[in-house]
Design an enzyme around this catalytic site. Structure first.
Site, PDB file in Angstrom:
ATOM      1  N   GLU A 142       0.842  -1.205   0.000  1.00 59.35           N
ATOM      2  CA  GLU A 142       0.000   0.000   0.000  1.00 59.35           C
ATOM      3  C   GLU A 142       0.878   1.256   0.000  1.00 59.35           C
ATOM      4  O   GLU A 142       0.600   2.221  -0.722  1.00 59.35           O
ATOM      5  CB  GLU A 142      -0.920  -0.009   1.224  1.00 59.35           C
ATOM      6  CG  GLU A 142      -1.896  -1.177   1.185  1.00 59.35           C
ATOM      7  CD  GLU A 142      -2.883  -1.177   2.339  1.00 59.35           C
ATOM      8  OE1 GLU A 142      -2.430  -1.294   3.495  1.00 59.35           O
ATOM      9  OE2 GLU A 142      -4.090  -1.053   2.078  1.00 59.35           O
ATOM     10  N   GLU A 177      -2.965 -10.205   3.839  1.00 60.12           N
ATOM     11  CA  GLU A 177      -4.037  -9.905   4.801  1.00 60.12           C
ATOM     12  C   GLU A 177      -5.064 -11.028   4.889  1.00 60.12           C
ATOM     13  O   GLU A 177      -5.515 -11.394   5.975  1.00 60.12           O
ATOM     14  CB  GLU A 177      -4.745  -8.596   4.403  1.00 60.12           C
ATOM     15  CG  GLU A 177      -3.985  -7.326   4.756  1.00 60.12           C
ATOM     16  CD  GLU A 177      -3.027  -6.887   3.670  1.00 60.12           C
ATOM     17  OE1 GLU A 177      -2.648  -7.708   2.803  1.00 60.12           O
ATOM     18  OE2 GLU A 177      -2.638  -5.712   3.686  1.00 60.12           O
TER      19      GLU A 177
HETATM   20  C1  1HE Z   1       7.063  -8.011  12.111  1.00 60.58           C
HETATM   21  C2  1HE Z   1       6.338  -7.969  10.903  1.00 60.58           C
HETATM   22  C3  1HE Z   1       5.095  -7.300  10.920  1.00 60.58           C
HETATM   23  C4  1HE Z   1       8.145  -9.055  10.550  1.00 60.58           C
HETATM   24  N1  1HE Z   1       4.701  -6.741  12.085  1.00 60.58           N
HETATM   25  N2  1HE Z   1       6.618  -7.439  13.222  1.00 60.58           N
HETATM   26  N3  1HE Z   1       2.095  -8.438   6.404  1.00 60.58           N
HETATM   27  C5  1HE Z   1       2.487  -9.658   6.662  1.00 60.58           C
HETATM   28  O1  1HE Z   1       1.677 -10.532   6.919  1.00 60.58           O
HETATM   29  C6  1HE Z   1       3.973  -9.900   6.601  1.00 60.58           C
HETATM   30  C7  1HE Z   1       4.484 -10.461   7.904  1.00 60.58           C
HETATM   31  N4  1HE Z   1       5.950 -10.695   7.846  1.00 60.58           N
HETATM   32  C8  1HE Z   1       6.491 -11.726   7.142  1.00 60.58           C
HETATM   33  O2  1HE Z   1       5.835 -12.469   6.437  1.00 60.58           O
HETATM   34  C9  1HE Z   1       7.973 -11.901   7.260  1.00 60.58           C
HETATM   35  O3  1HE Z   1       8.394 -11.303   8.492  1.00 60.58           O
HETATM   36  C10 1HE Z   1       8.807 -11.274   6.115  1.00 60.58           C
HETATM   37  C11 1HE Z   1       8.576 -12.076   4.835  1.00 60.58           C
HETATM   38  C12 1HE Z   1       8.467  -9.809   5.883  1.00 60.58           C
HETATM   39  C13 1HE Z   1      10.312 -11.333   6.491  1.00 60.58           C
HETATM   40  O4  1HE Z   1      10.648 -12.685   6.829  1.00 60.58           O
HETATM   41  P1  1HE Z   1      11.982 -12.989   7.675  1.00 60.58           P
HETATM   42  O5  1HE Z   1      12.088 -14.479   7.801  1.00 60.58           O
HETATM   43  O6  1HE Z   1      13.133 -12.217   7.101  1.00 60.58           O
HETATM   44  O7  1HE Z   1      11.745 -12.311   9.128  1.00 60.58           O
HETATM   45  P2  1HE Z   1      10.906 -12.836  10.393  1.00 60.58           P
HETATM   46  O8  1HE Z   1      11.738 -13.772  11.204  1.00 60.58           O
HETATM   47  O9  1HE Z   1       9.541 -13.270  10.014  1.00 60.58           O
HETATM   48  O10 1HE Z   1      10.722 -11.464  11.219  1.00 60.58           O
HETATM   49  C14 1HE Z   1      11.849 -10.795  11.766  1.00 60.58           C
HETATM   50  C15 1HE Z   1      11.325  -9.894  12.860  1.00 60.58           C
HETATM   51  O11 1HE Z   1      10.463  -8.907  12.273  1.00 60.58           O
HETATM   52  C16 1HE Z   1      10.466 -10.626  13.861  1.00 60.58           C
HETATM   53  O12 1HE Z   1      10.587  -9.952  15.085  1.00 60.58           O
HETATM   54  P3  1HE Z   1      11.433 -10.600  16.317  1.00 60.58           P
HETATM   55  O13 1HE Z   1      11.306  -9.572  17.404  1.00 60.58           O
HETATM   56  O14 1HE Z   1      10.802 -11.907  16.619  1.00 60.58           O
HETATM   57  O15 1HE Z   1      12.855 -10.733  15.795  1.00 60.58           O
HETATM   58  C17 1HE Z   1       9.066 -10.417  13.340  1.00 60.58           C
HETATM   59  O16 1HE Z   1       8.080 -10.495  14.336  1.00 60.58           O
HETATM   60  C18 1HE Z   1       9.182  -8.986  12.847  1.00 60.58           C
HETATM   61  N5  1HE Z   1       8.180  -8.692  11.843  1.00 60.58           N
HETATM   62  N6  1HE Z   1       7.030  -8.632   9.965  1.00 60.58           N
HETATM   63  C19 1HE Z   1       5.454  -6.827  13.192  1.00 60.58           C
HETATM   64  N7  1HE Z   1       4.338  -7.179   9.841  1.00 60.58           N
HETATM   65  C20 1HE Z   1      -3.656  -0.764   7.537  1.00 60.58           C
HETATM   66  S1  1HE Z   1      -4.020  -2.403   7.281  1.00 60.58           S
HETATM   67  C21 1HE Z   1      -2.596  -3.132   6.645  1.00 60.58           C
HETATM   68  C22 1HE Z   1      -2.745  -4.615   6.679  1.00 60.58           C
HETATM   69  C23 1HE Z   1      -1.396  -5.318   6.709  1.00 60.58           C
HETATM   70  O17 1HE Z   1      -0.386  -4.771   6.355  1.00 60.58           O
HETATM   71  S2  1HE Z   1      -1.407  -6.908   7.317  1.00 60.58           S
HETATM   72  C24 1HE Z   1       0.326  -7.297   7.442  1.00 60.58           C
HETATM   73  C25 1HE Z   1       0.703  -8.059   6.270  1.00 60.58           C
END
Ligand code: 1HE
Length: 267
Positions: free
Chosen positions: A121, A141
């Protein structure tokens, strides 16, 4: 012009260059640049102020291997928001992204890794998107039990079409590489660094007159929301102002005396 002090930003790294290009970097790579409330407020601040602060073009980048993981799901989980609270959150996202799209300052997004959910977005509110070979787009989402709230129903549907957006949300479909360019998710794909290419494009855009860029980066978006009749009227008014601006006279004179570059096909 108003001042835009890079020191007042924390989640964004703000780096002004001498040529008027400002680099804005989402700077929470440990969270994959997930968009928490504070980051959204910094985006509102930057993009509300930039049009009045002599910012001639912006490169929007993400630190680390991923551009942006979208909504900060942990913050959202912990906050346990009410419907009204989350509606207000979405309105702040819209404020930030509308200021980007309609602000009149060219924004070039340099994309790598995940450009997903709210990250897509955000990227779709930029005027030009550049991808490297690691970049991929998705709207997860649907799988997370959520819905888009940062303008995807408008901007992503606009880029890829309604049917593709619905498929992306229902099935988690990922687009990347040349296919993403062909669909319109990105306009440029490079083998090297998307940042370097985005910077080059921003530097080119920054050479245009600011009032011309203002029209390109606000009027076209506004006109898409109008009837054809009103858009044509608005176009005439905008062209009346832009095409008679004093600073354009030197450029027209250079064309007339044959010193200006001609438009030629690519080699
Ligand atoms: C996060 C987030 C996040 C990572 N919010 N903390 N978005 C999603 O569903 C995407 C969610 N994220 C992922 O699928 C993956 O994290 C990634 C593909 C982006 C990256 O993968 P990777 O293996 O490099 O990293 P990871 O181990 O999953 O995450 C590393 C850290 O980033 C980890 O935190 P830690 O404290 O445990 O080390 C994760 O929790 C953190 N992290 N992504 C919070 N999204 C206005 S409405 C909008 C609607 C949306 O956007 S829905 C979200 C969609």
């Amino acid at each position: 012009p108003v001042t835009l002090d890079p020191a007042r930003f924390t989640n964004l790294r703000i780096d002004p260059h001498d040529d008027g290009v400002w680099v804005v970097t989402l700077n929470r790579p440990h969270k994959r640049n997930a968009l928490d409330i504070d980051t959204i407020e910094e985006l509102v601040d930057f993009f509300s102020t930039a049009p009045r602060a002599d910012v001639r073009a912006v490169v929007l980048a993400g630190a680390g291997d991923h551009f942006c993981a979208g909504l900060d799901l942990i913050e959202h989980h912990d906050a346990d928001r009410s419907p009204a609270d989350f509606m207000q959150v979405c309105l702040r996202w819209h404020e930030a992204f509308n200021k980007m799209e309609y602000g009149g300052v060219p924004v070039i997004a340099a994309l790598q890794g995940a450009v997903v959910g709210g990250g897509l977005e955000l990227a779709s509110a930029a005027h030009i998107r550049v991808i490297d070979n690691s970049a991929y787009f998705a709207l997860p989402e649907g799988q997370r039990g959520l819905f888009t709230g940062g303008g995807a129903t408008i901007r992503v549907a606009d880029l890829v079409g309604k049917a593709r957006m619905i498929d992306m949300m229902l099935t988690g479909r990922v687009y990347q590489g040349q296919e993403a360019v062909e669909l319109g998710l990105a306009q440029y794909r490079v083998d090297g660094s998307s940042f370097d290419k985005a910077l080059e494009l921003a530097q080119q855009a920054a050479c245009n007159l600011p009032l011309t860029n203002f029209a390109i980066c606000s009027a076209i978006s506004h006109m898409q929301n109008m009837s054809a009749l009103d858009a044509a009227y608005a176009e005439a008014v905008v062209a009346g102002v832009v095409n008679t601006q004093h600073d354009a006279r030197a450029r027209l004179a250079a064309f007339a005396d044959k010193s200006a570059a001609r438009v030629r096909p690519n080699k």
